[in-house]
Write a protein that holds these residues in place. Sequence first.
Motif, PDB file in Angstrom:
ATOM      1  N   GLU A 390       0.835  -1.195   0.000  1.00 30.97           N
ATOM      2  CA  GLU A 390       0.000   0.000   0.000  1.00 30.97           C
ATOM      3  C   GLU A 390       0.873   1.249   0.000  1.00 30.97           C
ATOM      4  OE1 GLU A 390      -4.117   0.171   1.929  1.00 30.97           O
ATOM      5  OE2 GLU A 390      -2.829   1.202   3.376  1.00 30.97           O
ATOM      6  N   VAL A 391       0.541   2.205  -0.869  1.00 25.09           N
ATOM      7  CA  VAL A 391       1.295   3.446  -0.993  1.00 25.09           C
ATOM      8  C   VAL A 391       0.674   4.490  -0.076  1.00 25.09           C
ATOM      9  CG1 VAL A 391       2.004   5.275  -2.580  1.00 25.09           C
ATOM     10  CG2 VAL A 391       1.893   2.900  -3.372  1.00 25.09           C
ATOM     11  N   PRO A 392       1.479   5.174   0.751  1.00 25.10           N
ATOM     12  CA  PRO A 392       0.926   6.208   1.642  1.00 25.10           C
ATOM     13  C   PRO A 392       0.134   7.244   0.848  1.00 25.10           C
ATOM     14  CG  PRO A 392       3.205   5.737   2.210  1.00 25.10           C
ATOM     15  CD  PRO A 392       2.928   5.002   0.938  1.00 25.10           C
ATOM     16  N   GLY A 393      -1.033   7.584   1.359  1.00 24.61           N
ATOM     17  CA  GLY A 393      -1.894   8.544   0.676  1.00 24.61           C
ATOM     18  C   GLY A 393      -2.837   7.918  -0.324  1.00 24.61           C
ATOM     19  N   TYR A 394      -2.614   6.629  -0.635  1.00 31.90           N
ATOM     20  CA  TYR A 394      -3.480   5.908  -1.575  1.00 31.90           C
ATOM     21  C   TYR A 394      -3.947   4.598  -0.929  1.00 31.90           C
ATOM     22  CZ  TYR A 394      -1.710   9.027  -5.243  1.00 31.90           C
ATOM     23  OH  TYR A 394      -1.396  10.122  -6.014  1.00 31.90           O
ATOM     24  N   PRO A 395      -4.778   4.669   0.121  1.00 34.41           N
ATOM     25  CA  PRO A 395      -5.221   3.433   0.786  1.00 34.41           C
ATOM     26  C   PRO A 395      -5.972   2.517  -0.177  1.00 34.41           C
ATOM     27  CG  PRO A 395      -6.572   5.303   1.455  1.00 34.41           C
ATOM     28  CD  PRO A 395      -5.418   5.865   0.685  1.00 34.41           C
ATOM     29  N   LEU A 396      -5.622   1.244  -0.135  1.00 37.13           N
ATOM     30  CA  LEU A 396      -6.200   0.272  -1.060  1.00 37.13           C
ATOM     31  C   LEU A 396      -7.563  -0.209  -0.586  1.00 37.13           C
ATOM     32  CD1 LEU A 396      -3.287  -2.080  -2.164  1.00 37.13           C
ATOM     33  CD2 LEU A 396      -4.759  -0.729  -3.652  1.00 37.13           C
ATOM     34  N   ARG A 397      -8.426  -0.378  -1.559  1.00 34.83           N
ATOM     35  CA  ARG A 397      -9.742  -0.977  -1.308  1.00 34.83           C
ATOM     36  C   ARG A 397     -10.116  -1.790  -2.534  1.00 34.83           C
ATOM     37  NH1 ARG A 397     -15.436   2.263  -0.749  1.00 34.83           N
ATOM     38  NH2 ARG A 397     -16.779   0.480  -0.276  1.00 34.83           N
ATOM     39  N   LEU A 398     -10.395  -3.060  -2.331  1.00 34.69           N
ATOM     40  CA  LEU A 398     -10.719  -3.956  -3.439  1.00 34.69           C
ATOM     41  C   LEU A 398     -12.194  -4.342  -3.348  1.00 34.69           C
ATOM     42  CD1 LEU A 398      -7.602  -4.064  -3.178  1.00 34.69           C
ATOM     43  CD2 LEU A 398      -7.694  -6.403  -3.968  1.00 34.69           C
ATOM     44  N   THR A 399     -12.922  -4.090  -4.415  1.00 31.70           N
ATOM     45  CA  THR A 399     -14.356  -4.358  -4.425  1.00 31.70           C
ATOM     46  C   THR A 399     -14.736  -5.134  -5.682  1.00 31.70           C
ATOM     47  OG1 THR A 399     -14.942  -2.299  -5.593  1.00 31.70           O
ATOM     48  CG2 THR A 399     -14.764  -2.197  -3.192  1.00 31.70           C
ATOM     49  N   GLY A 400     -15.953  -5.635  -5.695  1.00 31.21           N
ATOM     50  CA  GLY A 400     -16.449  -6.371  -6.850  1.00 31.21           C
ATOM     51  C   GLY A 400     -17.940  -6.164  -7.031  1.00 31.21           C
ATOM     52  N   ARG A 401     -18.396  -6.410  -8.245  1.00 28.42           N
ATOM     53  CA  ARG A 401     -19.830  -6.338  -8.561  1.00 28.42           C
ATOM     54  C   ARG A 401     -20.162  -7.501  -9.477  1.00 28.42           C
ATOM     55  NH1 ARG A 401     -22.950  -3.381 -12.638  1.00 28.42           N
ATOM     56  NH2 ARG A 401     -20.973  -2.549 -13.412  1.00 28.42           N
ATOM     57  N   ILE A 402     -21.148  -8.303  -9.083  1.00 31.57           N
ATOM     58  CA  ILE A 402     -21.560  -9.462  -9.876  1.00 31.57           C
ATOM     59  C   ILE A 402     -22.895  -9.129 -10.529  1.00 31.57           C
ATOM     60  CG2 ILE A 402     -22.097 -11.913  -9.851  1.00 31.57           C
ATOM     61  CD1 ILE A 402     -20.207 -10.570  -6.933  1.00 31.57           C
ATOM     62  N   VAL A 403     -22.907  -9.154 -11.852  1.00 31.55           N
ATOM     63  CA  VAL A 403     -24.092  -8.771 -12.624  1.00 31.55           C
ATOM     64  C   VAL A 403     -24.740 -10.024 -13.202  1.00 31.55           C
ATOM     65  CG1 VAL A 403     -24.965  -7.371 -14.527  1.00 31.55           C
ATOM     66  CG2 VAL A 403     -23.002  -6.574 -13.191  1.00 31.55           C
ATOM     67  N   PRO A 404     -25.996 -10.290 -12.876  1.00 30.63           N
ATOM     68  CA  PRO A 404     -26.674 -11.484 -13.413  1.00 30.63           C
ATOM     69  C   PRO A 404     -27.002 -11.325 -14.886  1.00 30.63           C
ATOM     70  CG  PRO A 404     -28.203 -10.177 -12.114  1.00 30.63           C
ATOM     71  CD  PRO A 404     -26.852  -9.531 -11.954  1.00 30.63           C
ATOM     72  N   PRO A 405     -27.399 -12.398 -15.577  1.00 24.28           N
ATOM     73  CA  PRO A 405     -27.742 -12.315 -17.001  1.00 24.28           C
ATOM     74  C   PRO A 405     -28.942 -11.388 -17.227  1.00 24.28           C
ATOM     75  CG  PRO A 405     -27.480 -14.599 -16.309  1.00 24.28           C
ATOM     76  CD  PRO A 405     -27.495 -13.776 -15.072  1.00 24.28           C
ATOM     77  N   PRO A 406     -29.114 -10.923 -18.474  1.00 17.14           N
ATOM     78  CA  PRO A 406     -30.221 -10.001 -18.766  1.00 17.14           C
ATOM     79  C   PRO A 406     -31.586 -10.548 -18.367  1.00 17.14           C
ATOM     80  CG  PRO A 406     -28.681 -10.065 -20.601  1.00 17.14           C
ATOM     81  CD  PRO A 406     -28.249 -11.121 -19.652  1.00 17.14           C
ATOM     82  N   GLN A 407     -31.834 -11.848 -18.600  1.00 14.17           N
ATOM     83  CA  GLN A 407     -33.150 -12.394 -18.261  1.00 14.17           C
ATOM     84  C   GLN A 407     -33.408 -12.359 -16.764  1.00 14.17           C
ATOM     85  OE1 GLN A 407     -30.660 -14.052 -19.624  1.00 14.17           O
ATOM     86  NE2 GLN A 407     -30.441 -16.148 -18.862  1.00 14.17           N
ATOM     87  N   ALA A 408     -32.346 -12.473 -15.959  1.00  8.04           N
ATOM     88  CA  ALA A 408     -32.514 -12.380 -14.506  1.00  8.04           C
ATOM     89  C   ALA A 408     -32.772 -10.942 -14.079  1.00  8.04           C
ATOM     90  CB  ALA A 408     -31.282 -12.941 -13.799  1.00  8.04           C
ATOM     91  N   ARG A 409     -32.082 -10.001 -14.716  1.00  8.65           N
ATOM     92  CA  ARG A 409     -32.286  -8.588 -14.387  1.00  8.65           C
ATOM     93  C   ARG A 409     -33.709  -8.155 -14.709  1.00  8.65           C
ATOM     94  NH1 ARG A 409     -27.457  -5.511 -13.953  1.00  8.65           N
ATOM     95  NH2 ARG A 409     -28.456  -3.707 -14.924  1.00  8.65           N
ATOM     96  N   LEU A 410     -34.252  -8.696 -15.797  1.00 10.25           N
ATOM     97  CA  LEU A 410     -35.636  -8.363 -16.154  1.00 10.25           C
ATOM     98  C   LEU A 410     -36.617  -8.870 -15.099  1.00 10.25           C
ATOM     99  CD1 LEU A 410     -35.599  -9.088 -20.002  1.00 10.25           C
ATOM    100  CD2 LEU A 410     -35.615  -6.851 -18.875  1.00 10.25           C
ATOM    101  N   LYS A 411     -36.236  -9.930 -14.383  1.00  2.00           N
ATOM    102  CA  LYS A 411     -37.088 -10.488 -13.335  1.00  2.00           C
ATOM    103  C   LYS A 411     -36.821  -9.841 -11.970  1.00  2.00           C
ATOM    104  CE  LYS A 411     -39.281 -13.573 -15.817  1.00  2.00           C
ATOM    105  NZ  LYS A 411     -40.763 -13.533 -15.996  1.00  2.00           N
TER     106      LYS A 411
END
Length: 729
Positions: A390-411
């Motif tokens: 980790e670089v001082p002044g640039y604290p690390l944060r690791l995130t994620g986003r899981i996107v379901p298929p289009p047919q699931a989003r429609l539901k």
Amino acid sequence: MTKQGALRTVLFLLAVWLIVILLAGCRSGVDFGKIRGYSTSNVVTLISKPKAPELDIVLVMDNSSSMSAPGGTDPQGLRILAAKYFIDAMSKRCSSENPCRIGVVNFGTTASQVTSCGLMNLMDPRQKSALLKDIKIQNLVYTNFLDGFRLADQFLKEGGAYQPGHRAAIVLFTDGAPDDPRHLQQSQYFAEIDNFVRTKFFPNSCDLYVIGIDRNGSFWPKDGPRWSELASGNGRLGKTYSISNIGDLYSSFNKIYRDILGIPHIKEDIVTGNQSFTVDPYLDQIEFHIFPETKVRLEVYQPDGKLVVPDPAKGVTITKTPSYDILTITNPTPGTWNYNISSGRGKVIVFRNPIPIQMKLLNPEFVQPQGKQMLLRAEFLKRDGTEVKEVPGYPLRLTGRIVPPPQARLKGVKDTYVEFLRGSKGVYFADKAVQDTNWQGPWQVHLDVIGGQQYRASSMELIDVEPLPYIDIQTPAYDAHLPYSDGVNILCDLKLNGKPINPEDAFTTNPNALILASLVDSPHGPGQGGQFLEEVPGKAGEFAGHLDTPIRTNGNYVVAVRLQGQNRAQGTTNTDTSFTFFTASPTIWQRIMIAGNITAKVIAFVIMLAIVVILFMIARFAGSWCLFILRSKKAGRPMTGMVRVSPAGSKAPEYRTFTYSLNGRYWTKCRLPKVSGAPGKLVFIAAGDRAADYRIWYRTRWLGYCISNATRNNSMTIGSLESSHRLDF
């Protein structure tokens, strides 16, 4: 032995049994001591290096008359040079760990394989040369997008670009509206294009990037929104780019290059002299795509003032062409850098591409069994395999986003956002899993590395959810806290679509050679060997085993369980790997025993003995109370009359006499006030076996109690002779 004595004995034995359970720790219903699973040192590597998806791109080039004819949009063929620049740039990012193939479709009235080229591996000089030869100026009359898309789809399908482990993309370059010898209305052409893209490209997660050059605004204001809806509608990753000058084509191809590879967008640098710029931390490489307008020499200086000189041994390389140069620097130092034109006069356009250190997905690998919870496991390491500090002044944060298929989003299925928890050696685990994975199709996994408020690097991978057998680990539970032990008990289920299955029905492989468990990470590194899990008799789909690796050090441990067997119905080999991690730390008792001091052990014995005595007293206390209530419920009829509470044996009574009614109750309570230093007491009175009998229950000391019998028209005294209470019935 009386009934009351028998009940107390039973309660005592129950208390002792509970104490033994607490000391031994909770166990599942499986007798792990009877599991004799075969141990082996020839363990399949259960933690594999992250595999980047193979990138497959088809350039769909408009070679209609409006493009190539004299007076057309690009009679000089600048689009050919720009396309070759795009291929050169992609070649710089291509490696055995990050494979890439590119094909080209030249279309006009039709799109023919004779004038086009299928997917070519950029790592193969012969294939790359064949690809570059097919990128040339051609005059193919009309603008038949549909035919161009058909051939691109054919190339992708034949090359396996729609299979798991691949990521497909189409880059379209055009200067006009659709047209062919049929001369249909524009709405009809786009209806055909829309239908083809939605039925062929969308289901295969093929991204569409469109560059439209419109010199006088004749077609893009009408067609641009249509292309934009196809490319980026409904959360898709594609984009559209509109330019009015063919000279901006290099910039458009560079933007697509960044979008596909997840490189942050930075405005191009226009250098005319000495000029500074900032390089952020957490970069794997930085590229300078240098386009001089005249014969000038551009130099790049590091923050320490040293001139950047090509040296492959130090990670500095340069690729020179007649039109542009590509300078690449590995592990650039964060800070303020400088450009300088050392000779000549003029302007230099520089596309500065910061290549971030990206998270690489370890699990799931391209295919996720339907119904299995999706738990992300990723790696964040430098190119040389070392951890990112980790670089001082640039604290690390690791995130994620899981996107379901289009047919699931429609539901109504929502995206899932996760935070990554730091493991060991640069491996990270998501803080939660996606539980509902019952939707088949491609799921998008977006990984983001955030450094402070200014730095962000993103990447995306596709995971295909398919109905396949999988392993569901029950023990040890995910993120469990376990004491020190001589090994790890493993309990898991073999499932399909969320339900346990019989291994003999699904696989031809012997069930006891189907599932292998191994300790793949610990404070001391990976464990030695592994253990084949055994099928638990009488429980369909349940497997158990014991890893003999001692757990004797504080820290995080990771267990991998791998399924590998011959599918009975399909004849193919099915594989699945599940992970769980737990934290080990000693109990208080183990800490004392580890100390090895005789005095400490004596103290521990005394403490444990005191705990046993206290638990026994609590059990007797609770047992007598339960017996008291049960006996009162068995009384022939409720109590009648009253009880009078008076001071007894006190020369100076400090309270008046109290009277409590007993009418219509099986049991009641009354609080006896303090008198002459005697504490107040709670007295419980219950109906006896006979109408004239009562049963009295009261505390005598800490965790002490007394049960006495009383008869109507008699008295009893509670307390000492000097300070006591007298109850008159």
